[in-house]
Write an enzyme that holds these catalytic residues in place. Structure first.
Site, mmCIF file in Angstrom:
data_model
loop_
_atom_site.group_PDB
_atom_site.id
_atom_site.type_symbol
_atom_site.label_atom_id
_atom_site.label_comp_id
_atom_site.label_asym_id
_atom_site.label_seq_id
_atom_site.Cartn_x
_atom_site.Cartn_y
_atom_site.Cartn_z
ATOM 1 N N GLU A 218 4.229 6.754 6.654
ATOM 2 C CA GLU A 218 4.331 7.505 5.850
ATOM 3 C C GLU A 218 4.529 8.774 5.727
ATOM 4 O O GLU A 218 5.302 9.565 4.761
ATOM 5 C CB GLU A 218 3.187 6.943 5.267
ATOM 6 C CG GLU A 218 2.096 5.769 5.141
ATOM 7 C CD GLU A 218 2.737 5.369 3.282
ATOM 8 O OE1 GLU A 218 3.188 5.938 2.199
ATOM 9 O OE2 GLU A 218 3.578 3.974 2.969
ATOM 10 N N SER B 222 1.138 -0.932 -0.337
ATOM 11 C CA SER B 222 0.170 0.032 0.226
ATOM 12 C C SER B 222 0.962 1.031 0.032
ATOM 13 O O SER B 222 0.222 2.123 -0.043
ATOM 14 C CB SER B 222 -0.968 -0.196 0.963
ATOM 15 O OG SER B 222 -0.222 -0.041 2.213
ATOM 16 N N CYS C 218 3.401 -6.152 9.811
ATOM 17 C CA CYS C 218 3.029 -4.842 8.217
ATOM 18 C C CYS C 218 4.379 -4.751 8.291
ATOM 19 O O CYS C 218 5.147 -4.529 9.429
ATOM 20 C CB CYS C 218 2.474 -4.160 9.830
ATOM 21 S SG CYS C 218 2.214 -2.969 8.396
ATOM 22 N N CYS D 245 2.352 -6.866 1.720
ATOM 23 C CA CYS D 245 1.356 -5.721 2.607
ATOM 24 C C CYS D 245 1.003 -7.213 3.352
ATOM 25 O O CYS D 245 0.504 -7.919 2.800
ATOM 26 C CB CYS D 245 0.570 -5.533 1.664
ATOM 27 S SG CYS D 245 -1.242 -4.349 2.188
HETATM 28 N N1 DGL Z 1 2.536 -2.356 4.985
HETATM 29 C C1 DGL Z 1 0.415 -2.831 4.922
HETATM 30 C C2 DGL Z 1 1.117 -3.927 5.597
HETATM 31 O O1 DGL Z 1 1.501 -5.090 5.641
HETATM 32 C C3 DGL Z 1 -0.071 -2.038 4.410
HETATM 33 C C4 DGL Z 1 -0.377 -0.981 6.243
HETATM 34 C C5 DGL Z 1 -1.232 -0.125 5.848
HETATM 35 O O2 DGL Z 1 -1.407 0.282 4.255
HETATM 36 O O3 DGL Z 1 -2.116 -0.061 6.525
HETATM 37 O O4 DGL Z 1 -0.065 -4.834 6.241
#
Ligand code: DGL
Length: 268
Positions: free
Chosen positions: A151, A10, A184, A72
């Site tokens: 971010e 994302s 994440c 992700c």
């Molecule tokens: N980096 C992503 C994950 O591993 C998503 C973070 C997000 O967009 O909320 O879940």
């Protein structure tokens, strides 16, 4: 085989997986797509995460990728099975590799998992951990404030410490877990702060390394590895702002970004 590996996230989080892919597979070319315009995915309904992820996949399939890494956790939780059914190329997610790495490290069989609301609600980690070892005790916690902070490029300092400390209080006070999965791909960028809050006695697991190992094994097994000699030229795409993206890549992950272009997906 002279086709690139596709990597989606994302936003910037998947770069933590991309660095590991570059380290373990230095001759392979990557095409990375971060949906920075619509990040975060974590608080979005499942249907929306599926739609956005499918749009990213369509974009990369046009580029003729030979393997897809869903870098992700939220997208892995909601789309891995679907994409494995739909695509004719191998699809690798980050949840199973993260679970495997944690089980290798835990001594007391009590594992913590932190992730987005979507990932935690999906129960994908407890399911993955229990599919490997049914006796594991899982303590999970959603940390919705981490991704927007990453971010923005806030990775260390007082603000980062305050948010991480506040968010992890419940896990920290329980003093039960000996291993914590960063469920994440954005969270490894906060690893030092998370380690400082949780204490040195807790082993922190990022799934990047184990995911790259799985990619390497599958490419080898399916005779898809690039066989020649080269320094690959990676391509990076984002759907939104590229400033923080490039900064994080360069300053924190030491990824030299030469091409960073805007990707226009069906609904962006
Ligand atoms: N980096 C992503 C994950 O591993 C998503 C973070 C997000 O967009 O909320 O879940």
């Amino acid at each position: 085989m002279d086709q690139p590996i596709g990597v989606i996230d994302s936003g910037v989080g998947g770069l933590t997986v991309a660095t590991e892919l570059m380290r373990q597979l230095p001759k392979e070319q990557l095409i990375y797509l971060g949906d920075t315009l619509r990040c975060p995915y974590g608080p979005r309904p499942k249907e929306e995460v599926i739609q956005y992820t499918l749009e990213m996949v369509d974009f990369l399939m046009e580029k003729n990728i030979k393997l897809l890494v869903i870098a992700c956790n939220t997208a892995t939780a909601f789309t891995l099975d679907l994409l494995r059914e739909k695509l004719l190329i191998p699809v690798i997610g980050v949840i199973q590799p993260g679970a495997r790495a944690a089980i290798k490290m835990t001594k007391n069989m009590k594992i913590g998992v932190i992730g987005t609301e979507g990932t935690i609600q999906s129960r994908a980690y407890p399911d993955a951990l229990h599919s490997i070892h049914s006796e594991i005790e899982v303590h999970d916690l959603a940390c919705p404030r981490f991704v927007p902070m990453v971010e923005k490029g806030v990775l260390t300092g007082d603000e980062a410490y305050h948010v991480v400390n506040d968010s992890l209080q419940r896990l920290k006070n329980q003093q039960i877990i000996d291993t914590l999965i960063l469920g994440c791909t954005h969270y490894p960028l906060l690893k030092h702060t998370i380690q400082a809050v949780m204490g040195e006695e807790v082993t922190i697991i990022s799934s990047g390394e184990e995911t790259a190992r799985e990619v390497s094994a599958i490419l080898g097994y399916q005779s898809l590895l690039y066989e020649g000699e080269r320094v690959p030229k990676h391509a990076f795409y984002t759907t939104g702002s590229s400033k923080v993206f490039a900064e994080i890549a360069k300053q924190w992950l030491d990824i030299p970004i030469t091409t960073l272009e805007t990707a226009y997906l069906t609904t962006t």
